[in-house]
Design an enzyme around this catalytic site. Structure first.
Site, PDB file in Angstrom:
ATOM      1  N   PHE A  38       0.610  -1.251  -0.293  1.00 50.73           N
ATOM      2  CA  PHE A  38       0.069   0.089  -0.249  1.00 50.73           C
ATOM      3  C   PHE A  38       0.718   1.157   0.149  1.00 50.73           C
ATOM      4  O   PHE A  38       1.692   1.356   0.588  1.00 50.73           O
ATOM      5  CB  PHE A  38      -1.119   0.142   1.197  1.00 50.73           C
ATOM      6  CG  PHE A  38      -1.698   1.220   1.145  1.00 50.73           C
ATOM      7  CD1 PHE A  38      -2.771   1.041  -0.026  1.00 50.73           C
ATOM      8  CD2 PHE A  38      -1.264   2.080   2.354  1.00 50.73           C
ATOM      9  CE1 PHE A  38      -3.896   2.157   0.107  1.00 50.73           C
ATOM     10  CE2 PHE A  38      -2.791   3.529   1.925  1.00 50.73           C
ATOM     11  CZ  PHE A  38      -3.355   3.104   1.092  1.00 50.73           C
TER      12      PHE A  38
ATOM     13  N   ASP B 141       9.557   2.553   1.593  1.00 49.24           N
ATOM     14  CA  ASP B 141       8.216   3.283   1.800  1.00 49.24           C
ATOM     15  C   ASP B 141       8.655   3.059   3.746  1.00 49.24           C
ATOM     16  O   ASP B 141       7.465   1.907   4.214  1.00 49.24           O
ATOM     17  CB  ASP B 141       6.903   3.036   1.093  1.00 49.24           C
ATOM     18  CG  ASP B 141       5.685   3.820   1.513  1.00 49.24           C
ATOM     19  OD1 ASP B 141       5.502   3.990   2.964  1.00 49.24           O
ATOM     20  OD2 ASP B 141       4.259   3.368   0.911  1.00 49.24           O
TER      21      ASP B 141
ATOM     22  N   LYS C 174       2.248  10.235   8.408  1.00 49.07           N
ATOM     23  CA  LYS C 174       2.149   9.340   9.619  1.00 49.07           C
ATOM     24  C   LYS C 174       2.182  10.360  10.486  1.00 49.07           C
ATOM     25  O   LYS C 174       2.199  11.654  11.359  1.00 49.07           O
ATOM     26  CB  LYS C 174       2.405   8.399   8.914  1.00 49.07           C
ATOM     27  CG  LYS C 174       0.540   7.755   8.352  1.00 49.07           C
ATOM     28  CD  LYS C 174       0.755   5.848   8.989  1.00 49.07           C
ATOM     29  CE  LYS C 174      -0.152   5.324   7.667  1.00 49.07           C
ATOM     30  NZ  LYS C 174      -1.453   5.545   8.184  1.00 49.07           N
TER      31      LYS C 174
HETATM   32  C1  LIG Z   1       3.088   2.377   3.815  1.00 47.05           C
HETATM   33  C2  LIG Z   1       2.065   3.871   3.552  1.00 47.05           C
HETATM   34  N1  LIG Z   1       2.726   4.529   2.788  1.00 47.05           N
HETATM   35  C3  LIG Z   1       1.840   5.242   2.177  1.00 47.05           C
HETATM   36  C4  LIG Z   1       0.804   5.626   2.892  1.00 47.05           C
HETATM   37  C5  LIG Z   1      -0.213   6.362   2.016  1.00 47.05           C
HETATM   38  O1  LIG Z   1      -0.574   7.910   3.096  1.00 47.05           O
HETATM   39  P1  LIG Z   1      -1.218   8.691   3.096  1.00 47.05           P
HETATM   40  O2  LIG Z   1      -2.282   8.631   3.929  1.00 47.05           O
HETATM   41  O3  LIG Z   1      -1.368   9.554   4.232  1.00 47.05           O
HETATM   42  O4  LIG Z   1      -1.818   9.764   1.854  1.00 47.05           O
HETATM   43  C6  LIG Z   1       0.131   4.687   4.093  1.00 47.05           C
HETATM   44  C7  LIG Z   1      -0.848   5.017   4.934  1.00 47.05           C
HETATM   45  O5  LIG Z   1      -2.053   4.000   5.368  1.00 47.05           O
HETATM   46  C8  LIG Z   1       0.915   3.370   4.610  1.00 47.05           C
HETATM   47  O6  LIG Z   1       0.575   2.969   5.444  1.00 47.05           O
END
Ligand SMILES: Cc1ncc(COP(=O)(O)O)c(C=O)c1O
Length: 382
Positions: A123, A208, A237
């Protein structure tokens, strides 16, 4: 727009690991508002920083130098071992910056149609490029045509990556522990092996760390368990403990790809958001929260294992630091409202995995309460 299946309650106030709803009922926030409020709610240091900065200067354009942004970049490069930072407002945006860096890197190497290796069950966000990188059809459905230039392989399968022989490949984008995909912890040397492969093939290793970063897994960044450095690392986050801020950190050649005029965002790295993030980093160091996440995570996992192993409906209990998953043999979204009734906020991801992301500031009493509330609910699930 009805983009969320919201639960029928609203919170009015928070303090530490606790939230209170409008009826005055207290809840233990065992998901830290989905890995955001690592310091819990209304943390005094963060509150003080935001209040002071709000009274001084909330925003100036990135047309000018921003002291707090430069200080935050300095702290993050010191803590990460990387060279520089681009600031934005969310995880998806941080990953967009990473994807753009990879593409620039490709063009820089004379590859006109660069491709990035991404993982099944990953994700990375909901913008068009990041949902295209995401390994979940539900996230993509109805938004075709997807953005081109991603090659997907199985997570935690180094042979699958090695087998790829495509001259378009310039980078790998991967989560050190998959969060939304079900709290999947790869083999201990997975990232080391990816690092070696990237070095051999001149690919960028892009991690990520939007969910795993800022102490969550028991190291400030999850790759620090492996003693490696990525070329790019994305954060969001928990960086602002709820004040929206994201960052894309980079090193070496990757750090030189975005140049004047090639990328920007209006709010990115403004004084208010940076003051919150600096307060977060200071509190994490002062309160030794990374160490605490490592120790407490082990404690919680051991306690849950002791109580639930042998239960025929529990397939696996896994985690790293305070990122914990309990996979059941059946869909278990029903546990969320049941836990809510008991004053406990949990999350279910990938249909059958209970996910716990407690604040890093948890202490003994709420930890015991978490275990004593959750374990019987799971036991009754059969
Ligand atoms: C690993 C990861 N990358 C990216 C995101 C996306 O972040 P945002 O919701 O701040 O765009 C998330 C959100 O859950 C995530 O868990």
């Amino acid at each position: 727009m009805p983009t969320y299946a919201r639960l029928p309650l609203r919170f009015e106030r928070g303090e530490g690991v606790w939230l209170w709803d409008t009826e005055g009922k207290r809840y233990l926030d065992a998901i830290a508002s989905i890995a955001v409020c690592g310091l819990g709610h209304a943390h005094p240091g963060v509150r003080e920083a935001i209040c002071q900065q709000a009274g001084r200067l909330v925003h100036t354009s990135n047309l000018y130098r921003i002291d707090l942004q430069e200080r935050l970049a300095g702290e993050l490069t010191r803590l990460s071992g990387l060279d520089n930072a681009f600031f934005c407002n969310s995880g998806a945006e941080a990953n967009e910056a990473a994807i753009k860096i990879a593409r620039k890197y490709g063009h820089h190497r004379g590859i006109p149609n660069p491709a990035i290796i991404v993982m099944q069950r990953s994700f990375h966000g909901r913008t068009l490029a990041t949902l295209s990188a995401t390994g979940n059809r539900k996230v993509q459905q109805g938004f075709e045509p997807l953005v081109d230039g991603f090659i997907r392989v199985t997570y935690d399968d180094i042979a699958a990556v090695k087998a790829l022989d495509d001259p378009r490949i310039v980078a790998i984008l991967v989560e050190p522990v998959q969060g939304e995909g079900g709290v999947r912890v790869p083999a201990p040397d997975y990232l080391n092996q990816l690092r070696t492969l990237c070095d051999e093939r001149h690919w960028l290793l892009m991690l990520d760390e939007v969910q795993t970063g800022i102490g969550r897994t028991g190291r400030f960044l999850a790759y620090q368990h492996n003693g490696i450095l990525p070329d790019v690392c994305t954060l969001a986050k928990a960086l602002g403990n709820g004040v929206p801020i994201g960052a894309c950190l980079a090193r070496g050649t990757a750090a030189a790809m975005l140049t004047v005029g090639s990328h920007a965002t209006t709010f990115g790295g403004n004084p208010l958001a940076c003051s919150a993030a600096l307060a977060v980093l200071q509190a994490i160091e002062r309160q030794h929260l990374v160490q605490r996440a490592a120790e407490l995570g082990e404690e919680i996992i051991a306690a849950i294992r002791a109580r639930l192993s042998g239960n025929p409906h529990v397939l696996e209990i896994r985690g790293k630091g305070l990122m914990i998953g309990i996979e059941l043999d059946r869909p278990c979204a029903n546990l969320v409202p049941l836990a809510l009734g008991e004053g406990l906020l949990i999350n279910v991801t990938a249909d059958a995995t209970v996910r716990l992301l407690p604040p890093l500031i948890m202490e003994a009493e709420p930890t015991e309460r978490l275990i004593e509330t959750l374990v019987p609910l799971i036991m009754r699930q059969g």
